[in-house]
Structure formats: structure tokens, C-alpha cells
Design an enzyme around this catalytic site. Structure first.
Site, PDB file in Angstrom:
ATOM      1  N   ARG A  10      -1.895   2.593  -1.771  1.00 23.59           N
ATOM      2  CA  ARG A  10      -0.971   1.816  -2.593  1.00 23.59           C
ATOM      3  C   ARG A  10      -1.240   2.094  -4.074  1.00 23.59           C
ATOM      4  O   ARG A  10      -2.347   2.486  -4.438  1.00 23.59           O
ATOM      5  CB  ARG A  10      -1.110   0.312  -2.323  1.00 23.59           C
ATOM      6  CG  ARG A  10      -0.773  -0.076  -0.891  1.00 23.59           C
ATOM      7  CD  ARG A  10      -0.811  -1.574  -0.728  1.00 23.59           C
ATOM      8  NE  ARG A  10      -0.580  -1.956   0.653  1.00 23.59           N
ATOM      9  CZ  ARG A  10       0.058  -3.051   1.049  1.00 23.59           C
ATOM     10  NH1 ARG A  10       0.533  -3.887   0.129  1.00 23.59           N
ATOM     11  NH2 ARG A  10       0.216  -3.332   2.322  1.00 23.59           N
ATOM     12  N   ASP A  27      -5.492   0.428  -4.239  1.00 30.24           N
ATOM     13  CA  ASP A  27      -6.213  -0.447  -3.324  1.00 30.24           C
ATOM     14  C   ASP A  27      -7.370   0.333  -2.694  1.00 30.24           C
ATOM     15  O   ASP A  27      -7.545   1.523  -2.975  1.00 30.24           O
ATOM     16  CB  ASP A  27      -5.258  -1.015  -2.270  1.00 30.24           C
ATOM     17  CG  ASP A  27      -4.706   0.041  -1.333  1.00 30.24           C
ATOM     18  OD1 ASP A  27      -4.661   1.219  -1.729  1.00 30.24           O
ATOM     19  OD2 ASP A  27      -4.319  -0.303  -0.204  1.00 30.24           O
ATOM     20  N   SER A  67      -6.959  -1.704   4.327  1.00 30.88           N
ATOM     21  CA  SER A  67      -6.119  -1.561   3.145  1.00 30.88           C
ATOM     22  C   SER A  67      -6.559  -2.535   2.047  1.00 30.88           C
ATOM     23  O   SER A  67      -7.723  -2.547   1.670  1.00 30.88           O
ATOM     24  CB  SER A  67      -4.645  -1.749   3.515  1.00 30.88           C
ATOM     25  OG  SER A  67      -3.797  -1.379   2.451  1.00 30.88           O
ATOM     26  N   HIS A  68      -5.639  -3.355   1.555  1.00 31.42           N
ATOM     27  CA  HIS A  68      -5.934  -4.242   0.427  1.00 31.42           C
ATOM     28  C   HIS A  68      -6.475  -5.596   0.874  1.00 31.42           C
ATOM     29  O   HIS A  68      -6.678  -6.485   0.050  1.00 31.42           O
ATOM     30  CB  HIS A  68      -4.669  -4.453  -0.401  1.00 31.42           C
ATOM     31  CG  HIS A  68      -3.592  -5.188   0.344  1.00 31.42           C
ATOM     32  ND1 HIS A  68      -2.974  -4.677   1.455  1.00 31.42           N
ATOM     33  CD2 HIS A  68      -3.035  -6.420   0.155  1.00 31.42           C
ATOM     34  CE1 HIS A  68      -2.080  -5.537   1.908  1.00 31.42           C
ATOM     35  NE2 HIS A  68      -2.102  -6.605   1.139  1.00 31.42           N
ATOM     36  N   GLU A 108       8.097   1.903   0.369  1.00 31.96           N
ATOM     37  CA  GLU A 108       8.295   0.542   0.842  1.00 31.96           C
ATOM     38  C   GLU A 108       7.901  -0.456  -0.237  1.00 31.96           C
ATOM     39  O   GLU A 108       7.109  -0.155  -1.129  1.00 31.96           O
ATOM     40  CB  GLU A 108       7.532   0.289   2.148  1.00 31.96           C
ATOM     41  CG  GLU A 108       6.084   0.698   2.153  1.00 31.96           C
ATOM     42  CD  GLU A 108       5.453   0.570   3.529  1.00 31.96           C
ATOM     43  OE1 GLU A 108       6.180   0.513   4.535  1.00 31.96           O
ATOM     44  OE2 GLU A 108       4.219   0.512   3.599  1.00 31.96           O
ATOM     45  N   GLU A 109       8.442  -1.645  -0.123  1.00 38.01           N
ATOM     46  CA  GLU A 109       8.346  -2.661  -1.165  1.00 38.01           C
ATOM     47  C   GLU A 109       6.927  -3.101  -1.481  1.00 38.01           C
ATOM     48  O   GLU A 109       6.662  -3.659  -2.544  1.00 38.01           O
ATOM     49  CB  GLU A 109       9.183  -3.886  -0.756  1.00 38.01           C
ATOM     50  CG  GLU A 109       8.521  -4.845   0.220  1.00 38.01           C
ATOM     51  CD  GLU A 109       8.216  -4.236   1.587  1.00 38.01           C
ATOM     52  OE1 GLU A 109       7.323  -4.766   2.261  1.00 38.01           O
ATOM     53  OE2 GLU A 109       8.860  -3.244   1.973  1.00 38.01           O
ATOM     54  N   SER A 110       5.977  -2.810  -0.588  1.00 34.07           N
ATOM     55  CA  SER A 110       4.590  -3.222  -0.794  1.00 34.07           C
ATOM     56  C   SER A 110       3.788  -2.173  -1.556  1.00 34.07           C
ATOM     57  O   SER A 110       2.578  -2.062  -1.389  1.00 34.07           O
ATOM     58  CB  SER A 110       3.931  -3.520   0.546  1.00 34.07           C
ATOM     59  OG  SER A 110       4.014  -2.405   1.419  1.00 34.07           O
ATOM     60  N   LYS A 114       1.203   6.981   3.158  1.00 35.50           N
ATOM     61  CA  LYS A 114       1.310   6.489   1.779  1.00 35.50           C
ATOM     62  C   LYS A 114       0.201   7.092   0.927  1.00 35.50           C
ATOM     63  O   LYS A 114      -0.947   7.132   1.327  1.00 35.50           O
ATOM     64  CB  LYS A 114       1.211   4.965   1.775  1.00 35.50           C
ATOM     65  CG  LYS A 114       2.382   4.278   2.443  1.00 35.50           C
ATOM     66  CD  LYS A 114       2.190   2.775   2.533  1.00 35.50           C
ATOM     67  CE  LYS A 114       1.194   2.411   3.606  1.00 35.50           C
ATOM     68  NZ  LYS A 114       1.158   0.955   3.875  1.00 35.50           N
TER      69      LYS A 114
END
Length: 549
Positions: free
Chosen positions: A307, A302, A146-147, A388-390, A407
Site C-alpha cells: 500500500r 505499510d 499487511s497494515h 483499489e480504494e484501500s 499491489k
């Protein structure tokens, strides 16, 4: 967390990863199976680590790929396995290793050779294949951390539901992979790279995804508006997808950075002094923020494009703020969705979402941290949105069918353009309207020290362990150790009042616990909530027998 003097500045040479050395360690370093940190460990987004310290090496991928092949056989999954990868340096070596093992086990592996493939495209391909109901059931793998920083690697498995695997699957795969490591890889089947490349099935992930986008986003509205939209893939797998979107629909989109560099040398440094491709961080997104006035709206992703980061002329939006904006807009502009479709959020996402859902008359489904908890709801249409918050989210097609059950960082970016085109207001302007209606929110996340023993206690607290009656001057309304939306354990604690809340969860990788807090009474009240949250957690832990104290 102390702000690094490098935050927001282009990464200096001293921070760049030595890629040849990193890859050499992938092949040459053997993990110590007696060290828990060097065993296979599936968190909320698969197994992650770096080859430099024995946490992400060829041995791990040999073992995990073999365990996935055995899981597929036991589960009767006989269709293709769709496999993608991002632009991290360890992704391609791991992609090759997995391909050799899966092919040796008779798995039909579908890949797009020479093209980076984001997470949402793998999920979309799985759902499309299984919806057609031909050629056996499909699943997928994405090679990505991911990031995470450039030296990291990651491996995540998506079952036929298209989203992240649940703990029953990941637990079994993790246990089998570690057993294979313990047995020195004797049970691993593997063919040569030449044979593996000869057996793979080439698959175009990009074209079907791009051509079906009008089923989830009103692209005509965006095109006819002439909006000037900036795109920064942050050197990741979304680049070829954005290029295809612009070419297919003739949109006035400008890709501001086409560089793909496994060192991510073009990145600005994140808050803590590390290179991290976090599109929700204003420090990592400094390059796009410098261009914010050149565009009506701009979007960052990302490396695996799961994201999103949304930039307007007002700056980079807080992920929680944009989640609330998306929910408010979508449930008023998607008449094809079920009337009872709910709003999915994680328990550490903003309580503004609760107020927006209530204002829309929509059911709120609050779940533990992890996108896997939204998969079934999105697949059935029981949830219209999961976020979600991220800065991770996905939502349904216009007709109420599932689009991606993982996502998807691309469609939130396109939605920012759609809502600007159709309402004449940017996402940040729409957020300002939400705060006028529901109240202004202050939100923060901090880390606090915790021993392994304390982290274990924190993850198994009961509501009765919280003795406090008030939080920052307000009566406590709930003490939660299980999520209200699905009664699943949250692995920590959440305490709420009418105007604020905090949640505490142990870190899976560091000797800290994470405290999330929010207040509708302003920054000063938030600081009080955060301070009292530490006291509440300390009191709860203090009633336990903690070893090593």
C-alpha cells in the site's frame, strides 16, 4: 466511528504488545477446530489472525503450508517458491514454520535470510522467473497481515500468475488445511529448523527489483529534477528496498524513520484508538504529515509495502484521489502501452475514476473488491492499471509488460515524484485540476450493525430486492449485485445515480456491514445518500425471513 482521544498521538505504553507473550501463544495455543473463528479462513488477502485468541498459531501455519505443498504437487508447480515476510512479530515464527514444512515436502524455497521482503518483490520475482521459462514454474508466499495491528499475523499465497490466488485455489487450500487441523496435523511433514535452514536457497529479491525500476518509472527525470522526497516505511519491509533505491540512483530521497520495532511503538494511533500501520490514514501518518513542508512530496508504505500513502504540502491524499491522478497521468505518459489497455478499479473506488477513464477514452473494468481480479489483465497487458480504494495499485512497465501483479506500494510513490518532476505539479495540484474538469467528489465509508443472518442475506441479494426508484433525489440508474467488469458476484449491493452511488457489503470478521458512498453534489448530499443507503438496505433485508430477529 467515534474518534479516539489518542488518534494521531504517539502510542502510549499501555497499547504496546507484549511480544514474548504473543510469540509464546503462537507456539503453545492450540486452535479449537470446532470454533469457526479459529479455523483457517482465507479472505481477500490470505489467512489472518492473532496468536492470542487462537486464530493465528503454529498449528494454522503447519496446516496451511502442508496444504500449499500438496496444491503445488497437484498443480505440477515444480519451480522455486519465493517466500517473504514483513516486520510483524508473528511473521518470523510463521516464516520458520512454513520453511520447515515446505522443505520437508521437497519444495525449493528461495528466501533472503535476515532481510524483510515486501509483497511486490515476491510478485516481481515470480513473474521474472516464469518469464525466463527455465527451472520449472515458480510461485510464492508472503508472511504478512499487511497494515493490521502489531499483534496480528498473516499468510498469503501467490500462484504462478504472481498475484493473489483466486478463490478456486484459496478455497481448496483452506478446506485441506482445515481437514489437516481436524486430523490433529497427522499429515504434516516437517523437518528440523537446522535441516530447513540448510536446504533453503538464498535469493536476492532486492537487487533485480531495484535495477529494473527504470523499466517502470522515469528515474532520470526524478534525479535531474533534484526533488526532495521524504520516505516513511512505517517500520516495515520497504526500508531495505528504499535504501537500495537511494544508493543505486543517487536520488535526493530522505528516509525519515529507519526504526523497525515489532511493537510499532513509534506509531501514532489510528482513528479508532488502535496501532495500525495504515499509510492511507492521516492519524497513522501523523509523523510524516508533521514533516510535509520539508519535502516536495513524501511517501509512506505499510509493513509489507503493498500500500502507498502520498503526502504533499497540501497534506495526505485520499487514496481514491490519488488513484484518479495516477490513471490520468499514466495513460498520457506511457506511449508503449497498448492502445486498448483498460483501467481497472474496484466497485467501491471513486466514480471520479470512471469520469477520468471516459475522458481519456479508455475502457473501464469495474470488479468486486479484491486485487486478484486484476491479475490476468495486468499479466496480459489488457489492463494498464489496477487499483483499489484501500491504497493498493500496480501498473505496467513502460513497454506494456507486467511489472507486478500484486499491489506494489513502492512504484506509486516513485510515480508521485516522476509526475512532479515532469509536469512541475504535485499529485494534489493535479487532483485539483481533475476536480475542475470532472467535478468535486465527497466520499465516505461507515459501518452499520448486522446479524450473521442478515449478512448472509445481504451477500446474496438480487437487483429486484431493491424497490427504491430514487436515491437522494436522483433517479436510480443501476442496481448491481454483480460487477460490470467481469460479471462476478460482488457479495453485496451497489446502487448508482448520475451524481452519486453507494455500495453495501457484509464484513467478513464483524457483525456489521460496510457502506461506501460518494456524491458529486457535496458533503450534505453525501450524508443524504448515506442515510438513504441504510434505508434501502434495511428495506431489502426486511423482505426476507431473518432468523433471530
Amino acid at each position: 466511528m467515534t474518534l479516539s482521544e489518542l488518534a494521531g498521538k504517539t502510542a502510549p505504553q499501555s497499547l504496546l504488545t507484549n511480544i514474548p507473550r504473543l510469540v509464546a501463544h503462537y507456539y503453545e495455543t492450540r486452535p479449537d477446530v470446532g470454533d469457526p473463528l479459529q479455523r483457517v479462513s482465507f479472505g481477500t488477502s490470505g489467512h489472518r489472525g492473532t496468536s492470542m485468541n487462537g486464530t493465528f498459531n503454529e498449528a494454522h501455519i503447519l496446516a496451511v503450508a502442508q496444504a500449499v505443498a500438496e496444491h503445488r504437487a497437484a498443480a505440477g508447480i515444480t519451480g522455486p517458491l519465493f517466500m517473504g515476510l514483513d516486520s510483524h512479530a508473528l511473521s518470523e515464527p510463521a516464516w520458520i514454520t512454513a520453511l520447515q514444512v515446505l522443505t520437508a515436502n521437497g519444495v525449493r524455497v528461495c528466501v533472503q535470510p535476515g532481510v524483510l521482503t515486501p509483497t511486490p518483490l515476491i510478485s516481481h520475482a515470480i513473474l521474472e522467473h516464469n518469464r525466463a521459462g527455465q527451472g520449472g514454474t515458480a510461485d510464492g508466499i508472503v508472511i504478512t497481515p499487511s497494515h493490521n495491528p502489531p499483534q496480528d499475523g498473516g499468510f498469503k499465497y501467490n500462484p504462478p500468475s504472481g498475484g493473489p490466488a483466486d478463490t478456486d485455489i484459496t478455497g481448496a487450500v483452506q478446506a485441506r488445511a482445515n481437514a489437516i487441523l481436524q486430523e490433529e496435523l497427522r499429515d504434516v511433514n516437517r523437518v528440523s529448523l537446522e535441516d530447513a535452514m540448510g536446504a533453503l536457497e538464498e535469493f536476492d529479491f532486492i537487487t533485480p527489483y531495484v535495477r529494473q525500476l527504470p523499466e517502470v518509472i522515469d528515474l532520470d527525470a526524478i534525479k535531474h529534477s533534484g526533488l526532495h522526497v521524504g520516505i516513511d516505511p512505517l517500520g516495515g519491509a520497504s526500508l531495505p528496498v528504499w535504501e537500495a533505491i537511494v544508493a543505486e540512483y543517487g536520488l535526493n530521497f530522505e528516509i525519515v524513520n529507519r526504526t523497525v520495532d515489532p511493537r510499532f511503538a513509534f506509531m501514532s494511533v489510528d482513528r479508532d484508538g488502535k496501532i495500525r500501520m495504515d499509510c492511507s490514514s492521516p492519524y497513522a501518518m501523523a509523523g510524516l504529515l508533521r514533516l510535509k513542508d520539508d519535502f516536495d512530496v513524501a511517501v509512506g508504505n505499510d509493513p509489507d509495502a503493498d500500500r502507498h500513502g502520498i503526502v504533499t504540502k497540501d497534506g495526505l491524499m485520499n487514496p481514491n484521489h490519488y488513484l484518479a491522478v495516477m490513471i490520468d497521468y499514466l495513460f498520457q505518459h506511457r506511449p508503449g502501452w497498448r492502445a486498448d489497455a483498460g483501467v481497472g478499479k474496484t466497485l467501491v473506488s471513486s466514480a471520479l475514476i470512471d469520469r477520468v477513464a471516459n475522458g481519456l477514452g479508455r475502457r473501464l473494468v469495474e470488479v468486486p473488491v479484491g486485487f486478484k481480479y486484476f491479475v490476468d489483465g495486468l499479466l496480459s497487458g489488457n489492463l494498464g492499471f489496477g487499483g483499489e480504494e484501500s491504497a493498493g495499485a500496480s501498473f505496467l512497465r513502460l513497454n506494456g509488460q507486467a511489472w507486478s501483479t500484486d499491489k506494489d506500494g513502492l512504484i506509486p510513490g516513485l510515480l508521485a515524484a516522476e509526475m512532479t518532476a515532469k509536469t512541475g505539479k504535485t499529485p494534489s495540484q493535479r487532483f485539483a485540476e481533475l476536480t475542475e474538469r470532472y467535478g468535486e467528489t465527497a466520499y465516505d465509508r461507515q459501518d452499520a450493525p448486522a446479524t450473521p443472518a442478515q449478512k448472509k442475506i445481504l451477500s446474496t441479494l438480487s437487483p429486484d430486492d431493491v424497490k427504491a426508484k430514487t436515491l437522494a433525489g436522483d433517479p436510480i440508474t443501476a442496481r448491481l449485485t454483480r460487477a460490470p467488469g467481469n460479471d462476478a458476484p460482488i457479495g453485496g449491493l451497489k446502487v448508482t445515480t448520475a451524481e452519486a452511488w453507494f455500495a453495501a457489503r457484509p464484513s467478513g470478521t464483524e457483525d456489521v456491514y460496510k457502506i461506501y458512498a460518494e456524491s458529486f453534489k457535496g458533503q450534505d448530499h453525501l450524508k443524504q445518500v448515506m442515510a438513504e443507503a441504510r434505508d434501502v438496505v434495511s428495506d431489502a433485508l426486511g423482505g426476507q425471513q431473518v432468523g433471530g430477529q
